[in-house]
Write a protein that holds these residues in place. Structure first.
Motif, PDB file in Angstrom:
ATOM      1  N   PHE A 169      -8.225  -7.464  -6.138  1.00 37.79           N
ATOM      2  CA  PHE A 169      -8.956  -6.725  -5.107  1.00 37.79           C
ATOM      3  C   PHE A 169      -8.081  -5.663  -4.434  1.00 37.79           C
ATOM      4  CE2 PHE A 169     -11.322 -10.675  -5.520  1.00 37.79           C
ATOM      5  CZ  PHE A 169     -12.633 -10.207  -5.595  1.00 37.79           C
ATOM      6  N   GLN A 170      -7.069  -5.193  -5.160  1.00 36.37           N
ATOM      7  CA  GLN A 170      -6.208  -4.140  -4.649  1.00 36.37           C
ATOM      8  C   GLN A 170      -6.309  -2.919  -5.576  1.00 36.37           C
ATOM      9  OE1 GLN A 170      -4.453  -4.608  -1.714  1.00 36.37           O
ATOM     10  NE2 GLN A 170      -5.438  -6.622  -1.641  1.00 36.37           N
ATOM     11  N   ALA A 171      -6.473  -1.750  -4.972  1.00 35.59           N
ATOM     12  CA  ALA A 171      -6.533  -0.518  -5.769  1.00 35.59           C
ATOM     13  C   ALA A 171      -5.673   0.537  -5.102  1.00 35.59           C
ATOM     14  CB  ALA A 171      -7.972  -0.018  -5.903  1.00 35.59           C
ATOM     15  N   GLN A 172      -5.183   1.452  -5.902  1.00 39.27           N
ATOM     16  CA  GLN A 172      -4.421   2.567  -5.355  1.00 39.27           C
ATOM     17  C   GLN A 172      -4.676   3.812  -6.190  1.00 39.27           C
ATOM     18  OE1 GLN A 172      -0.399   0.876  -5.888  1.00 39.27           O
ATOM     19  NE2 GLN A 172      -0.047   2.412  -7.465  1.00 39.27           N
ATOM     20  N   GLY A 240       1.070  13.292  -3.107  1.00 36.59           N
ATOM     21  CA  GLY A 240       1.931  12.206  -2.661  1.00 36.59           C
ATOM     22  C   GLY A 240       1.360  11.317  -1.580  1.00 36.59           C
ATOM     23  N   GLN A 241       0.084  11.469  -1.261  1.00 34.94           N
ATOM     24  CA  GLN A 241      -0.549  10.594  -0.268  1.00 34.94           C
ATOM     25  C   GLN A 241      -1.267   9.464  -1.004  1.00 34.94           C
ATOM     26  OE1 GLN A 241      -2.708  12.506   2.944  1.00 34.94           O
ATOM     27  NE2 GLN A 241      -1.622  14.433   2.567  1.00 34.94           N
ATOM     28  N   LEU A 242      -0.621   8.325  -1.065  1.00 28.97           N
ATOM     29  CA  LEU A 242      -1.135   7.184  -1.816  1.00 28.97           C
ATOM     30  C   LEU A 242      -2.193   6.462  -1.000  1.00 28.97           C
ATOM     31  CD1 LEU A 242      -0.356   5.599  -4.549  1.00 28.97           C
ATOM     32  CD2 LEU A 242       0.654   3.947  -2.971  1.00 28.97           C
ATOM     33  N   GLN A 243      -3.384   6.358  -1.563  1.00 34.35           N
ATOM     34  CA  GLN A 243      -4.480   5.650  -0.910  1.00 34.35           C
ATOM     35  C   GLN A 243      -4.509   4.207  -1.416  1.00 34.35           C
ATOM     36  OE1 GLN A 243      -5.979   7.348   1.460  1.00 34.35           O
ATOM     37  NE2 GLN A 243      -4.967   9.249   0.838  1.00 34.35           N
ATOM     38  N   LEU A 244      -4.310   3.268  -0.511  1.00 38.59           N
ATOM     39  CA  LEU A 244      -4.310   1.840  -0.849  1.00 38.59           C
ATOM     40  C   LEU A 244      -5.591   1.215  -0.316  1.00 38.59           C
ATOM     41  CD1 LEU A 244      -0.632   0.899   0.043  1.00 38.59           C
ATOM     42  CD2 LEU A 244      -1.588   1.186  -2.239  1.00 38.59           C
ATOM     43  N   PHE A 245      -6.348   0.590  -1.204  1.00 37.85           N
ATOM     44  CA  PHE A 245      -7.629   0.015  -0.807  1.00 37.85           C
ATOM     45  C   PHE A 245      -7.618  -1.487  -1.032  1.00 37.85           C
ATOM     46  CE2 PHE A 245     -12.285  -0.803  -1.525  1.00 37.85           C
ATOM     47  CZ  PHE A 245     -12.642  -0.597  -0.196  1.00 37.85           C
ATOM     48  N   ARG A 251     -10.320  -2.560   3.549  1.00 36.62           N
ATOM     49  CA  ARG A 251      -9.448  -1.745   4.385  1.00 36.62           C
ATOM     50  C   ARG A 251      -8.813  -0.656   3.523  1.00 36.62           C
ATOM     51  NH1 ARG A 251      -6.173  -5.393   5.372  1.00 36.62           N
ATOM     52  NH2 ARG A 251      -7.190  -6.281   7.216  1.00 36.62           N
ATOM     53  N   LEU A 252      -8.739   0.543   4.063  1.00 36.41           N
ATOM     54  CA  LEU A 252      -8.101   1.660   3.365  1.00 36.41           C
ATOM     55  C   LEU A 252      -6.962   2.178   4.232  1.00 36.41           C
ATOM     56  CD1 LEU A 252      -8.224   3.665   0.914  1.00 36.41           C
ATOM     57  CD2 LEU A 252      -9.606   5.148   2.389  1.00 36.41           C
ATOM     58  N   ARG A 253      -5.793   2.332   3.637  1.00 39.70           N
ATOM     59  CA  ARG A 253      -4.694   2.936   4.373  1.00 39.70           C
ATOM     60  C   ARG A 253      -3.946   3.903   3.470  1.00 39.70           C
ATOM     61  NH1 ARG A 253       0.483  -0.140   4.241  1.00 39.70           N
ATOM     62  NH2 ARG A 253       0.354  -1.755   2.627  1.00 39.70           N
ATOM     63  N   THR A 254      -3.216   4.815   4.097  1.00 42.46           N
ATOM     64  CA  THR A 254      -2.512   5.865   3.368  1.00 42.46           C
ATOM     65  C   THR A 254      -1.012   5.708   3.553  1.00 42.46           C
ATOM     66  OG1 THR A 254      -4.362   7.395   3.713  1.00 42.46           O
ATOM     67  CG2 THR A 254      -2.251   8.353   3.064  1.00 42.46           C
ATOM     68  N   ILE A 255      -0.287   5.818   2.435  1.00 47.26           N
ATOM     69  CA  ILE A 255       1.173   5.802   2.460  1.00 47.26           C
ATOM     70  C   ILE A 255       1.669   7.151   1.931  1.00 47.26           C
ATOM     71  CG2 ILE A 255       3.268   4.799   1.465  1.00 47.26           C
ATOM     72  CD1 ILE A 255       1.855   2.146   1.334  1.00 47.26           C
ATOM     73  N   ARG A 256       2.580   7.768   2.648  1.00 49.25           N
ATOM     74  CA  ARG A 256       3.162   9.026   2.186  1.00 49.25           C
ATOM     75  C   ARG A 256       4.353   8.719   1.292  1.00 49.25           C
ATOM     76  NH1 ARG A 256       3.983  13.155  -0.009  1.00 49.25           N
ATOM     77  NH2 ARG A 256       4.430  15.185   0.921  1.00 49.25           N
ATOM     78  N   VAL A 257       4.227   9.039   0.008  1.00 48.50           N
ATOM     79  CA  VAL A 257       5.319   8.821  -0.944  1.00 48.50           C
ATOM     80  C   VAL A 257       6.322   9.957  -0.792  1.00 48.50           C
ATOM     81  CG1 VAL A 257       5.952   8.573  -3.368  1.00 48.50           C
ATOM     82  CG2 VAL A 257       3.758   7.670  -2.550  1.00 48.50           C
ATOM     83  N   MET A 258       7.573   9.609  -0.606  1.00 47.20           N
ATOM     84  CA  MET A 258       8.614  10.614  -0.438  1.00 47.20           C
ATOM     85  C   MET A 258       9.293  10.926  -1.769  1.00 47.20           C
ATOM     86  SD  MET A 258       8.103  11.073   2.676  1.00 47.20           S
ATOM     87  CE  MET A 258       9.402  12.286   2.962  1.00 47.20           C
TER      88      MET A 258
END
Length: 272
Positions: A169-172, A240-245, A251-258
């Motif tokens: 149940f995890q997607a990116q 580079g904005q990784l969307q994690l669902f 829940r959806l959150r965004t991680i900035r990949v450097m």
């Protein structure tokens, strides 16, 4: 007779063709897309790696969006267990190569689109030859070795990449352009530890069909952002904005990949 479907640029302007205008009317009235955006989609070529849980719905929505040319790469065949989530296929496709069956669906869905099926397994030795003739890539394959081979080659060739993955149940999903200054690539995110075939599989861990459909739709949306870059308001690739669902919460959150200064795909660090 010349095959007008051999080049997506030969597809008539949707504003000049009444049938295409009607088909894409709901896009064209959106200020964020408009006629110019729809024309860009018709002139775009997206290469899809993997026609499985993510690739199948992504292909369907890319075709529905009017992407003028699709190349589909997959070395697998359709199995009965695929039908639970890969709704581009039916029972009559069981045993057929996925790339061909998916391409046949696209041709039935919209004969104006150009679609090229390629039955092949991508590896470090053939990846550049397989992906070099495209404007952008959507990678929904199911193993890290292929993901990293595609990412490294895309970075070297200057091709934008949409990468998507799902597990239970995890997607990116994220767009990468490691060839651009100050932008990360997919390897910057996962590092070098996954250059292997040993990753979790849907067969071992299970997956909800509707959830892979969501992941594939998200990936198609991100690929459309790349296609519309510089043409419309929706054309913000969000590099580079990784969307994690999290599908359970949901829940959806965004991680900035450097950008990794030691990433070997960007010309730094070891290449061994």
């Amino acid at each position: 007779m010349t095959d007008t479907n051999s080049d997506p640029r030969s597809i008539q302007d949707p504003l000049a063709n009444p049938e295409r205008l009607e088909r894409f009317a709901r896009h064209i009235v959106l200020p964020e897309i408009g006629g110019a955006g729809q024309a860009r989609l018709a002139a775009s070529h997206v290469l899809v790696v993997g026609a499985g849980g993510i690739g199948a719905p992504a292909i369907q929505y890319l075709a529905a969006a009017g992407i003028g040319k699709l190349t589909i790469i997959d070395d697998d065949v359709v199995e009965a267990s695929n039908l639970q989530r890969q709704t581009i296929y039916t029972e009559s496709d069981i045993g057929a190569p996925k790339a061909k069956a998916a391409a046949d669906w696209v041709r039935r869905f919209d004969p104006a689109l150009d679609v090229i099926p390629v039955r092949a397994r991508i590896d470090a030795g053939n990846v550049r030859d397989l992906i070099s003739d495209t404007g952008q890539i959507l990678d929904g394959c199911d193993n890290f070795a292929t993901r990293l081979a595609v990412s490294d080659a895309a970075t070297a060739l200057g091709i934008p990449l949409t990468s998507a993955a799902v597990g239970r149940f995890q997607a990116q999903t994220a767009n990468f352009a490691g060839h651009l200054p100050d932008q990360p690539c997919y390897r910057c995110w996962v590092g070098d530890a996954f250059d292997a075939e040993d990753c979790d599989t849907c067969a071992a861990d299970g997956v909800l069909g509707a959830f892979t459909g969501m992941a594939g739709s998200m990936a198609a949306m991100m690929a459309i952002r790349i296609a519309l870059d510089g043409v419309s308001a929706l054309g913000d690739p969000q590099w580079g904005q990784l969307q994690l669902f999290d599908g359970l919460a949901p829940r959806l959150r965004t991680i900035r990949v450097m950008k990794d200064p030691a990433c070997r795909a960007l010309g730094h660090g070891s290449t061994e």
